[in-house]
Scaffold this active site. Structure first.
Site, PDB file in Angstrom:
ATOM      1  N   CYS A 145       0.832  -1.201   0.000  1.00  0.00           N
ATOM      2  CA  CYS A 145       0.000   0.000   0.000  1.00  0.00           C
ATOM      3  C   CYS A 145       0.873   1.261   0.000  1.00  0.00           C
ATOM      4  O   CYS A 145       1.587   1.517  -0.939  1.00  0.00           O
ATOM      5  CB  CYS A 145      -0.958  -0.060   1.191  1.00  0.00           C
ATOM      6  SG  CYS A 145      -2.330   1.100   1.124  1.00  0.00           S
ATOM      7  N   HIS A 146       0.842   2.059   1.074  1.00  0.00           N
ATOM      8  CA  HIS A 146       1.655   3.269   1.174  1.00  0.00           C
ATOM      9  C   HIS A 146       3.032   3.002   1.784  1.00  0.00           C
ATOM     10  O   HIS A 146       3.854   3.907   1.884  1.00  0.00           O
ATOM     11  CB  HIS A 146       0.920   4.329   2.001  1.00  0.00           C
ATOM     12  CG  HIS A 146      -0.242   4.937   1.285  1.00  0.00           C
ATOM     13  ND1 HIS A 146      -1.461   4.291   1.182  1.00  0.00           N
ATOM     14  CD2 HIS A 146      -0.375   6.106   0.626  1.00  0.00           C
ATOM     15  CE1 HIS A 146      -2.290   5.054   0.486  1.00  0.00           C
ATOM     16  NE2 HIS A 146      -1.664   6.152   0.143  1.00  0.00           N
TER      17      HIS A 146
END
Length: 188
Positions: free
Chosen positions: A114-115
Site C-alpha cells: 500500500c503506502h
C-alpha cells in the site's frame, strides 16, 4: 502450527498511528502461523492505533519493541504495512530509514504494501526497482527512479536485493504467500 518458516525472524515496522489494521495484523499472524518469529517494532513502545480503510479507527495493537531497540542483524527480512498516516510518519523516522538501509546491505528481503513504499523512497533505495503500491504513490516512485506496475504482488531482485510489494489489503493473501515463498527459498 506449521514449521515451514521455522527459524525465520521477520521485523514489521510501523509508526504509532494511522496503520492500516489488516496490513499489520494479517502478515504478522499468517507468518507466525507458518512458524516465523515475527517482531512488531513501532516508533515508540506504546500502543499503535490501527485504522480500516485509512479513516475508521480500529483496535490498538501493542508492539513488541520500539524501533530504536531493533538490532537489524537479528532479522531475515522486514515488512512495511501501509496506511497513509503510518507511512507518512514512518518515512520521516531516521531510525526506520537506517533499518531499511542496514537490512538491504545485509542482503535481507524487504516487503512493503500500500503506502509502505514511501519509507523506501525516503530511504533512497527504489531506483532501478520494479514495484507496485497504492496507485497514488505511482508518481513518487517513478520520480525516485522506480518502475511502477499495477499488479497484486511484484518481486524485484534488481539492484542486488529482493523487494516484494503489493497494492492494497485485497492483495494480502498473495503478498503473504510471496513473502513466505521468498523465505523458503532463502532458508532451503
Amino acid at each position: 502450527m506449521s514449521v515451514e518458516l521455522d527459524g525465520v525472524r521477520v521485523l514489521i515496522v510501523t509508526s504509532n498511528t494511522g496503520v492500516e489494521r489488516d496490513e499489520l495484523i494479517v502478515p504478522r499472524d499468517r507468518l507466525r502461523a507458518r512458524g516465523a518469529h515475527v517482531i512488531h517494532a513501532a516508533s515508540e513502545d506504546i500502543d499503535v492505533q490501527t485504522f480500516r480503510h485509512d479513516l475508521i479507527p480500529s483496535e490498538p495493537v501493542r508492539p513488541d519493541m520500539a524501533l530504536s531497540e531493533v538490532d537489524p542483524d537479528t532479522f531475515d527480512g522486514m515488512v512495511i504495512p501501509g496506511g497513509t498516516v503510518n507511512a507518512d510518519k514512518l518515512r520521516t523516522n531516521a531510525v526506520a530509514k537506517e533499518l531499511v538501509r542496514s537490512l538491504i546491505a545485509a542482503d535481507r528481503m524487504i516487503a512493503a504494501i500500500c503506502h509502505g513504499p514511501w519509507l523506501l523512497v525516503e530511504s533512497a533505495v527504489v531506483a532501478g526497482k520494479t514495484l507496485t503500491s497504492y496507485a497514488s504513490l505511482r508518481t513518487d516512485l517513478v520520480n525516485a527512479g522506480a518502475t511502477w506496475v499495477d499488479e497484486p504482488v511484484v518481486r524485484s531482485d534488481a539492484e542486488g536485493w529482493t523487494l516484494i510489494t503489493s497494492r492494497k489489503p485485497g492483495d494480502l493473501p498473495d503478498f503473504v504467500d510471496a513473502i513466505a515463498a521468498e523465505f523458503c527459498v532463502r532458508t532451503s
